[in-house]
Design an enzyme around this catalytic site. Structure first.
Site, PDB file in Angstrom:
ATOM      1  N   LYS A  11       0.816  -1.221   0.000  1.00 45.37           N
ATOM      2  CA  LYS A  11       0.000   0.000   0.000  1.00 45.37           C
ATOM      3  C   LYS A  11       0.844   1.263   0.000  1.00 45.37           C
ATOM      4  O   LYS A  11       0.442   2.281  -0.577  1.00 45.37           O
ATOM      5  CB  LYS A  11      -0.929   0.014   1.214  1.00 45.37           C
ATOM      6  CG  LYS A  11      -0.194   0.079   2.546  1.00 45.37           C
ATOM      7  CD  LYS A  11      -1.140   0.226   3.720  1.00 45.37           C
ATOM      8  CE  LYS A  11      -0.371   0.361   5.024  1.00 45.37           C
ATOM      9  NZ  LYS A  11      -1.237   0.581   6.175  1.00 45.37           N
TER      10      LYS A  11
ATOM     11  N   ARG B 128      -7.024  -0.695  17.486  1.00 46.32           N
ATOM     12  CA  ARG B 128      -7.451  -0.347  16.139  1.00 46.32           C
ATOM     13  C   ARG B 128      -8.485  -1.396  15.745  1.00 46.32           C
ATOM     14  O   ARG B 128      -9.427  -1.640  16.471  1.00 46.32           O
ATOM     15  CB  ARG B 128      -6.251  -0.259  15.188  1.00 46.32           C
ATOM     16  CG  ARG B 128      -6.528   0.630  13.969  1.00 46.32           C
ATOM     17  CD  ARG B 128      -5.358   0.777  13.028  1.00 46.32           C
ATOM     18  NE  ARG B 128      -5.074  -0.451  12.305  1.00 46.32           N
ATOM     19  CZ  ARG B 128      -4.167  -0.547  11.335  1.00 46.32           C
ATOM     20  NH1 ARG B 128      -3.441   0.505  11.004  1.00 46.32           N
ATOM     21  NH2 ARG B 128      -3.971  -1.691  10.718  1.00 46.32           N
TER      22      ARG B 128
END
Length: 358
Positions: free
Chosen positions: A36, A128
Site C-alpha cells: 500500500k 485499532r
C-alpha cells in the site's frame, strides 16, 4: 523529467524483501509483503513477484485489483459493505472482524462462484481493528459467520500492533493471539492454519528468535521499504535505508530570522508551533510540501542541511551550515515510510526507477 522526483532502487528493494523473507522463513513464518505504501506500483510489484515473499498484501482494493500474481492477494483492512463484490473478485484472503460483514461476504463470494479465506482480526490491545480479545462472544460470532458460509474458509486469526496505540509485540499479546486460535480449533474442530502475528514491529523478535512457534505469518511493509523498525525508532542492521530517494528543487534561498514575527496562531493544519529563536538563518524553500512528503520522515543526504518544517506546498530547510546552495539547486533526501507513502500517493511527484526493465 522535473521535480520533485522520487527514485526507487529496485535492486535494493529486492535485497530487502528477500532478506526479510529469508528471516521469516528461518523462524517458521510466511511473509505478506504490504504494497500500500507504494500504491501497488507496477515496477515494485514485479520485484515482489520474483522475490521470496509469500503473499501480497494491501489495504486498498483498487491496488489489489491491479495485481496480477501467482501469489495470494491479502486485503488487510476490514471491508466496507459496498466493496464486498470487489473483495470477492480481487482478494483471495481478507482481514475481517464483523460477523455481519463476513456473512455478506460469504453470500457474495458464493454468488460469484468463488472461494475466499477469512483471517479473523483480533485486537490484542492496540485498539485499532479487530474483535477485542476480552470479548469472547464477539470473537465466536465472527468465527461462526465464517464457518457457516460454504464459500468461506476460517483460515486464521491475526492481530495488528503498533500502528495506532504504539503497542509492541510481547509474550502476553503474542500468546493471547495463539490462545484465541487454539480455543477456536478446539471448539469447532477447524484447522485454522494461520496465526498472523503482526507487522514490521515484530522484527526484533524475529532477529533474536523470540517469536513463539505458533505464530506463522507476518505482514511487513516498512522493513523492506525503508529498513526501519518503527516500534523502536531504529534502523535495522543489514537492510538498506536508501531504497527510495527524493530530489527537490530550491525555489527560494534567503537569509531570514529563525523565529516568526508577530502573534502566533494555528498553521495551515491547525497546529500551534512554537519556533525557537536560533538567530538569522539561511532558509531554502523546496517546491514540495505535505501533500507530497512527510517532513518528519525526510532525511537530507547532506547532513549539514536540516528540515525545518513544511506547509502543504512548501518545505523549508535550514542551509546555514551549507551556504553554497543556490536558487535552482536540487537537494536529495532519503525517505522514511511516511514520505514514501505520500510521494507515491501524490500526483505531483514524478517517479524514476533504477534497475527497471527496458
Amino acid at each position: 523529467m522535473g521535480y520533485p522526483r522520487v527514485t526507487a532502487d529496485l535492486g535494493a528493494i529486492r535485497e530487502n524483501v528477500d532478506r526479510a523473507a529469508a528471516l521469516c522463513h528461518r523462524r517458521g513464518l510466511s511473509l505478506a509483503a504490504v504494497t500500500k505504501c507504494a500504491c501497488a506500483d507496477a515496477h515494485i510489484l514485479r520485484v515482489l513477484e520474483d522475490s521470496g515473499c509469500d503473499w501480497l498484501a494491501d489495504s486498498r482494493l483498487s491496488n489489489l485489483a491491479s495485481v496480477r500474481s501467482r501469489k495470494p492477494r491479502f486485503l488487510i483492512r476490514p471491508s466496507q459493505r459496498w466493496e464486498l463484490p470487489e473483495v470477492a473478485a480481487n482478494a483471495e484472503i481478507s482481514f475481517q472482524s464483523e460477523a455481519e460483514t463476513i456473512r455478506l461476504l460469504g453470500e457474495e463470494t458464493a454468488r460469484q462462484g468463488r472461494r475466499h479465506k477469512i483471517i479473523l482480526a483480533c485486537d490484542l490491545g492496540d485498539l485499532r481493528e479487530g474483535c477485542f480479545f476480552r470479548d469472547e462472544a464477539d470473537i465466536l460470532a465472527a468465527a461462526e459467520a465464517a464457518l457457516r458460509a460454504p464459500a468461506l474458509e476460517l483460515y486464521g486469526v491475526g492481530m495488528n500492533l503498533g500502528c495506532f496505540g504504539g503497542v509492541l509485540p510481547c509474550e502476553e499479546n503474542m500468546s493471547g493471539l495463539m490462545s484465541i486460535a487454539e480455543k477456536l480449533r478446539a471448539r469447532y474442530g477447524a484447522p485454522i492454519p494461520i496465526v498472523s502475528g503482526g507487522s514490521t514491529v515484530l522484527i526484533r523478535h524475529l532477529l533474536d528468535g523470540t517469536v513463539p512457534p505458533g505464530i506463522n505469518n507476518c505482514r511487513m511493509g516498512e522493513l523492506w521499504l525503508s529498513g526501519h523498525d518503527p516500534g523502536r525508532g531504529e534502523d535495522v542492521p543489514g537492510f538498506s535505508r536508501r531504497c527510495f530517494t527524493l530530489e527537490a528543487q530550491l525555489i527560494e534561498v534567503k537569509r531570514k530570522p529563525s523565529k516568526p514575527i508577530g502573534p502566533i496562531g494555528g498553521d495551515a493544519f491547525g497546529h500551534v508551533i512554537e519556533r525557537l529563536d536560533l538567530g538569522p538563518m539561511q532558509r531554502g524553500i523546496l517546491a514540495c510540501g505535505k501533500q507530497d512528503i512527510d517532513p518528519e520522515s525526510l532525511y537530507p543526504m547532506d547532513e549539514r542541511i536540516r528540515v525545518v518544517g513544511a506547509s502543504s506546498d512548501h518545505t523549508i530547510v535550514d542551509l546555514t551550515d551549507a551556504p553554497e546552495y543556490r536558487l535552482g539547486d536540487v537537494l536529495s533526501f532519503r525517505l522514511g515510510y511516511g514520505s514514501i507513502l505520500r510521494a507515491y500517493t501524490s500526483h505531483y511527484v514524478e517517479r524514476r526507477y533504477i534497475g527497471a526493465e527496458k
